[in-house]
Scaffold this active site. Structure first.
Site, PDB file in Angstrom:
ATOM      1  N   GLU A 211      36.722  34.402 -22.062  1.00  0.00           N
ATOM      2  CA  GLU A 211      37.463  33.440 -22.879  1.00  0.00           C
ATOM      3  C   GLU A 211      37.209  33.684 -24.363  1.00  0.00           C
ATOM      4  OE1 GLU A 211      39.774  31.119 -22.092  1.00  0.00           O
ATOM      5  OE2 GLU A 211      39.664  32.043 -20.111  1.00  0.00           O
TER       6      GLU A 211
ATOM      7  N   HIS B 194      44.334  38.114 -22.659  1.00  0.00           N
ATOM      8  CA  HIS B 194      43.791  38.193 -21.305  1.00  0.00           C
ATOM      9  C   HIS B 194      44.455  39.337 -20.531  1.00  0.00           C
ATOM     10  CE1 HIS B 194      40.919  35.016 -20.767  1.00  0.00           C
ATOM     11  NE2 HIS B 194      41.766  34.050 -21.106  1.00  0.00           N
TER      12      HIS B 194
ATOM     13  N   HIS C 150      46.512  34.248 -27.066  1.00  0.00           N
ATOM     14  CA  HIS C 150      45.287  34.204 -26.256  1.00  0.00           C
ATOM     15  C   HIS C 150      45.588  34.698 -24.838  1.00  0.00           C
ATOM     16  CE1 HIS C 150      41.596  32.296 -24.499  1.00  0.00           C
ATOM     17  NE2 HIS C 150      42.416  32.143 -23.468  1.00  0.00           N
ATOM     18  N   GLU C 151      46.676  34.194 -24.254  1.00  0.00           N
ATOM     19  CA  GLU C 151      47.012  34.588 -22.887  1.00  0.00           C
ATOM     20  C   GLU C 151      47.401  36.065 -22.814  1.00  0.00           C
ATOM     21  OE1 GLU C 151      46.168  32.727 -20.640  1.00  0.00           O
ATOM     22  OE2 GLU C 151      45.916  30.888 -21.788  1.00  0.00           O
TER      23      GLU C 151
END
Length: 277
Positions: A200, A131, A127-128
């Site tokens: 997100e 980003h 997930h990071e």
């Protein structure tokens, strides 16, 4: 879909800036506010990796479970390896920062390493990394600049209302001043938060692709949300709260409308509706 939504929201922010600038000081007023806000946000964008890591006393690591998970994700997806940090916090959480994939850093708290399985940790770090790949720090900085410019125009409107416009259009349009003073900053804040929530969702989807299984992150989010509700992080800077994978502010989710994070239940639902890659 999330990218289109972000573009539309950024367009709304831009139009709001033009509208507010026109009411307060015309094109010159909007341009001056944009330059002021841009200067304030440029430093935080360019040095975001150093500023935020130092703020939370992150310690660099080049080995161990966290480093190994990030390295595997990068190798599997042919991504540049970011710097990896551990934060001395018991509350489980994580974030990514940096102006682009080659100047990026990912960080996780000591607490996250205690409660997540390796697969769940991989889901979080994917997930990071998403980003980083989506350049969400840049998107967030642009949104903050536009919102900051609108806030600056709001202050200009207050001064114009207090001291008079001496024949300017403000004297002829007091309703416009009221709109800029009260509603423009609120609208800008809501749009900025909506952009954060949209990013997100995009990072959840992108992270599922990077790690190969959306259930890794879904299971991790359940644990992280529960832990952060029970034991919120200490000494959290509210300006950085939007960067974490789940909100680190205990009791901050009064309404979904006023949150930088989407409801965790909805994020889990979306992830579990996805087919493993």
């Amino acid at each position: 879909m999330n990218t289109l939504r972000t573009v539309l929201l950024m367009t709304v922010l831009t139009l709001l800036l033009v509208f507010a600038g026109g009411l307060v000081g015309g094109q010159n007023g909007a341009l001056m506010a944009l330059i002021m806000a841009g200067v304030m946000n440029l430093g935080s964008y360019w040095f975001s990796d150093k500023i935020v890591i130092a703020m939370y006393r992150g310690k660099p690591v080049e080995s161990g479970p966290l480093y190994d998970v990030v390295a595997e994700l990068c190798q599997r997806n042919n991504l540049p390896m970011p710097r990896v940090y551990i934060l001395p916090q018991n509350t489980p959480n994580a974030f990514a920062t940096g102006r682009n994939p080659r100047h990026a850093a990912v960080a996780a708290t000591e607490g996250i390493l205690r409660i997540l399985t390796r697969e769940e940790l991989m889901g979080v770090m994917a997930h990071e990394m998403s980003h980083v790949g989506n350049r969400d720090i840049l998107i967030g900085s642009i949104a903050a600049t536009l919102a900051g410019a609108i806030a600056f125009l709001s202050h200009m409107a207050r001064f114009a209302a207090l001291f008079g416009g001496r024949g300017s259009r403000d004297d002829r349009n007091p309703l416009g001043l009221i709109l800029v003073m009260i509603f423009a900053p609120l609208a800008a804040m809501l749009v900025q938060m909506a952009i954060s929530r949209s990013r997100e969702y995009a990072a959840d989807q992108g992270g599922a692709r990077l790690c190969g299984n959306p259930f890794y992150l879904a299971n991790a989010l359940r644990k992280l949300e529960m832990a952060n509700q029970r034991f919120p992080m200490e000494k959290v800077n509210e300006a950085t709260a939007h960067m974490f994978i789940v909100s680190p502010l205990g009791g901050s989710n009064l309404r979904a409308l006023f949150s930088t994070h989407p409801p965790v239940e909805e994020r889990i639902r979306r992830l579990e509706s996805m087919t493993p890659y």
